[in-house]
Every structure is written in C-alpha cells, then in structure tokens.
Design a protein around this motif. Structure first.
Motif, PDB file in Angstrom:
ATOM      1  N   LYS A  22       0.869  -1.033   0.029  1.00 44.84           N
ATOM      2  CA  LYS A  22      -0.055  -0.078  -0.106  1.00 44.84           C
ATOM      3  C   LYS A  22       0.782   1.322  -0.110  1.00 44.84           C
ATOM      4  CE  LYS A  22      -4.130  -1.854   2.099  1.00 44.84           C
ATOM      5  NZ  LYS A  22      -4.864  -1.944   3.445  1.00 44.84           N
ATOM      6  N   SER A  23       1.983   1.120   0.739  1.00 44.26           N
ATOM      7  CA  SER A  23       2.744   2.437   0.760  1.00 44.26           C
ATOM      8  C   SER A  23       3.570   2.778  -0.529  1.00 44.26           C
ATOM      9  CB  SER A  23       3.914   2.036   1.968  1.00 44.26           C
ATOM     10  OG  SER A  23       4.671   3.260   1.836  1.00 44.26           O
ATOM     11  N   ILE A  24       3.778   1.374  -1.185  1.00 50.16           N
ATOM     12  CA  ILE A  24       4.375   1.581  -2.677  1.00 50.16           C
ATOM     13  C   ILE A  24       3.617   2.211  -3.473  1.00 50.16           C
ATOM     14  CG2 ILE A  24       5.350   0.180  -4.523  1.00 50.16           C
ATOM     15  CD1 ILE A  24       6.413  -1.736  -2.322  1.00 50.16           C
ATOM     16  N   PHE A  25       2.123   1.845  -3.313  1.00 51.78           N
ATOM     17  CA  PHE A  25       1.085   2.324  -4.318  1.00 51.78           C
ATOM     18  C   PHE A  25       1.243   3.814  -3.999  1.00 51.78           C
ATOM     19  CE2 PHE A  25      -1.724  -1.753  -4.692  1.00 51.78           C
ATOM     20  CZ  PHE A  25      -0.844  -2.190  -5.747  1.00 51.78           C
ATOM     21  N   ALA A  26       1.059   4.262  -2.840  1.00 52.00           N
ATOM     22  CA  ALA A  26       0.941   5.685  -2.675  1.00 52.00           C
ATOM     23  C   ALA A  26       2.212   6.341  -3.021  1.00 52.00           C
ATOM     24  CB  ALA A  26       0.732   5.786  -0.886  1.00 52.00           C
ATOM     25  N   LYS A  27       3.431   5.892  -2.704  1.00 47.56           N
ATOM     26  CA  LYS A  27       4.451   6.677  -3.254  1.00 47.56           C
ATOM     27  C   LYS A  27       4.764   6.926  -4.735  1.00 47.56           C
ATOM     28  CE  LYS A  27       6.930   6.094   0.936  1.00 47.56           C
ATOM     29  NZ  LYS A  27       8.211   5.445   1.885  1.00 47.56           N
ATOM     30  N   THR A  28       4.456   5.798  -5.521  1.00 53.07           N
ATOM     31  CA  THR A  28       4.627   5.496  -6.835  1.00 53.07           C
ATOM     32  C   THR A  28       3.584   6.130  -7.813  1.00 53.07           C
ATOM     33  OG1 THR A  28       3.954   3.373  -6.977  1.00 53.07           O
ATOM     34  CG2 THR A  28       6.498   3.648  -6.694  1.00 53.07           C
ATOM     35  N   GLY A  29       2.220   5.988  -7.132  1.00 49.91           N
ATOM     36  CA  GLY A  29       1.240   6.221  -8.092  1.00 49.91           C
ATOM     37  C   GLY A  29       0.700   5.077  -8.803  1.00 49.91           C
ATOM     38  N   ALA A  30       1.189   3.969  -8.380  1.00 46.57           N
ATOM     39  CA  ALA A  30       0.595   2.720  -9.072  1.00 46.57           C
ATOM     40  C   ALA A  30      -0.487   2.516  -8.554  1.00 46.57           C
ATOM     41  CB  ALA A  30       1.585   1.577  -8.856  1.00 46.57           C
TER      42      ALA A  30
END
Length: 367
Positions: free
Chosen positions: A347-355
């Motif tokens: 979830k954090s990766i999604f938030a930071k990358t926009g994925a």
C-alpha cells in the motif's frame, strides 16, 4: 450511344447509392438503361399496412411520385400482380395484363399511359417488416420485355434486401457519428483512432490534451508516432497487427519512457470493430484504437537517489521481489515478516509511486 450497363454494374451502383444517397439517381438511371427503359423506381412499403415509407425514382415528370403515392398506387394493377404472385421474382406485366384490361383501367388510361409509359417489369421482396419493390418502365412505342432482360433484372432484385440493409446501416452510422464523437470526448482516457499506416482519423478531447503536454507521443503531418526510438517500431507493429484481416491483439501494454528513462505512458492498442469504421470519414479499411494513459503520478524522486520514489529499504525489497515474480506471501517468508506487513508495504509503494495494481509495480521495477 452510351454502352448498356451489365447487371453487375447496376448492382454495384445500387450498393454505392446505399452508402451515398446522392448516387441514387445514377443507380436508377443505370437500371433503366439495363432494361432499355425510360423510367425506374424503388419503393419501400410497410409490410403490415402497405403504406409508403420511402420511394426513389427517375425518368418521370414532376409531380408523378406525389400523384402515385396519394392516389394511383391503389389502382395500380401491376402492384396487384406483385401482391398476388410469389415474391422474389421479376414479372413482365404484359404477360398478366392484356390489352383489353389495360383499355379499361383508370390507372393505365388516366395516369400511366398519359405519362408516356406502357410496359412495366417489377418485382417485390419481403424483408422482415418491409416490402421492397423495384420496377422499370418502357414507353408506349417500345416492345415488351424479353427473357434475357428479365433475367438481368432478376439478378438486381436478388440483391435488393442487402442493398437496403447497407443503406440502413450507413444511415444509422451517419446519425450516430456525432453521438459517438460526443461520447468519446466525454471519456477521461485518451482515444486515438489510426489506420495501419499510422494516419490519424480521430482524436478525442483527452487525447488532444495529452498530446499538448506529452513528449512521449506526438502527431505530425496527421501521423501518430512515439518519440522513444525503441518503442516507436513496436507501436507501429502492434497497430498493423490489429488492423490485419485477422487482428492479433497483444494484451500487455507498451510503455513510453520519459527523458529520465521512467515509464511515463502505458499504451494499449486494440482493433476498432469493422461496423464502426464507417463512422470515421466513411472509412472502410480496418482501424485501430490507441489508448495511451499516464500511468503514475509525477514522482518526487531526488536525482541520484539510491532508492527511487523515496521507498524504504523494506519497501524496495518488496517492490523488486514482486517485480521478479514473487508473491506477497513469498516476500514475507523471505523477509521473515508477517503477510500483513508486506501488504502494508505494498500500500505504501502504491501511494509513493502512484501505481494502482501489482502489474504496475512489475512494469516499474521489473527491468
């Protein structure tokens, strides 16, 4: 003296008229020439009520059609023959209406012969809720129809249902074009319609906006292209593949990279249905829809950063693990943490990358 057209030429002219209504006079004149007649007409009747839905004609004096539709069609003995005899055949009316019948007929004496006509040959085809009628008319000083001419006209009649279906489809496409364009313009996603030579046939509003701001794709001299020299040939091949007789669609998108080498645009290429191609400049060749989408938010990635998108070491390990084919559970096992921890990191990766999905992480970190 003009060359008499063949049945094939007359059929082709009718199909042309079905798509382009301005060609109906030329097509009907061709049928009249095929039959060595002076006049020709095509009617569409409601099969239930017998009322006229439309009629097209050539070779008559002004006012003929209105007089026929308002009064004389009810007295037309040739029409009675068509209603009585089996449909789908051309009938030379002199074989059904002898001279003594013609002499007593109001239709013939007050209308048809006064128009300068004497011999008619007509046929009717029932197609669903419609009766399609085609007829040709020779003048009073002419000979009746011979078998060879009747056979040529029969070939034309056999095509009449398909011709009017094409006409109906073309008319509906003409009406739907503004509606379809408005619908595509309302889409937030860019839509670009191109042919196999990369010529652009349509851009919706989102595509115009994207092209104004994008350095990854462009339209020059009405041709679509990708700026990335590695992506451009792949994009061209995909467009040609989906425009082939048997479209080949690649489900995985292409990725156009920005100047920093990051995947900036996700590009899908899909075929446009053949029945919709007519709606774009009356295009009959296969077309492709190019669907570009900016995949990620602009990342706040410091130049020279060891871990992109400000990911933590643990998040980076999860991202690269998933990109290499590991499942979230396998990433948890490898790191010795709970699966819930890995899900929080995703979830954090999604938030930071926009994925927005796992596939985006694979595309972003997979190379």
């Amino acid at each position: 003296m003009a060359k008499k057209p063949s049945a094939d030429e007359s059929i082709a002219a009718l199909y042309t008229a079905a798509i382009d209504p301005q060609q109906w006079d030329a097509a009907l004149n061709g049928i009249a020439a095929l039959a060595d007649a002076r006049a020709a007409n095509c009617f569409v009747h409601d099969a239930q009520t017998g009322s006229f839905l439309e009629y097209r004609f050539t070779g008559y004096h002004s006012g003929w059609a209105d007089a026929y539709a308002s009064h004389y069609h009810g007295l037309d003995l040739a029409r009675e023959v068509l209603m009585r005899e089996p449909s789908g055949h051309m009938y030379a009316m002199h074989r059904y209406l002898p001279d003594h019948v013609v002499e007593r007929s109001e239709y013939y004496q007050d209308f048809y012969i006064r128009e300068g006509l004497r011999y008619s040959c007509g046929g009717m085809v029932v197609d669903g809720d419609f009766r399609l009628i085609m007829a040709v008319h020779r003048p009073v000083d002419h000979e009746p129809y011979d078998d060879s001419t009747i056979q040529s006209l029969q070939r034309v009649l056999d095509h009449l249902p398909n011709i009017f279906r094409v006409r109906q489809t073309a008319a509906q496409a003409h009406v739907r074009t503004p509606m379809m364009s408005a619908a595509l313009d309302a889409l937030p996603r860019a839509v670009i319609v191109v042919d196999d030579e990369m010529r652009v046939h349509y851009l919706n509003a989102a595509a115009n906006t994207m092209l104004e701001r994008s350095t990854e794709i462009r339209v020059q001299a009405n041709r679509f292209a990708a700026a990335d020299p590695h992506v451009a040939p792949q994009l061209k091949k995909r467009i040609r593949d989906v425009c082939a007789a048997c479209p080949a669609v690649e489900p995985l998108p292409l990725y156009a990279h920005d100047s920093a080498g990051r995947p900036a645009l996700e590009v899908h290429v899909v075929p446009l249905k053949p029945q919709l191609s007519l709606q774009f400049d009356r295009q009959t060749r296969p077309l492709a829809m190019v669907l570009p989408r900016r995949r990620f938010q602009d990342p706040a990635q410091p130049a020279g950063s060891e871990r992109p998108f400000s990911l933590s070491r643990a998040e980076m390990a999860v991202a690269t693990g998933i990109a290499s084919g590991l499942t979230p559970a396998q990433c948890a096992d490898r790191a010795g943490v709970r699966i819930s921890t890995v899900r929080s990191q995703i979830k954090s990766i999604f938030a930071k990358t926009g994925a927005r999905r796992i596939a985006d992480i694979v595309a972003l970190f997979g190379d």
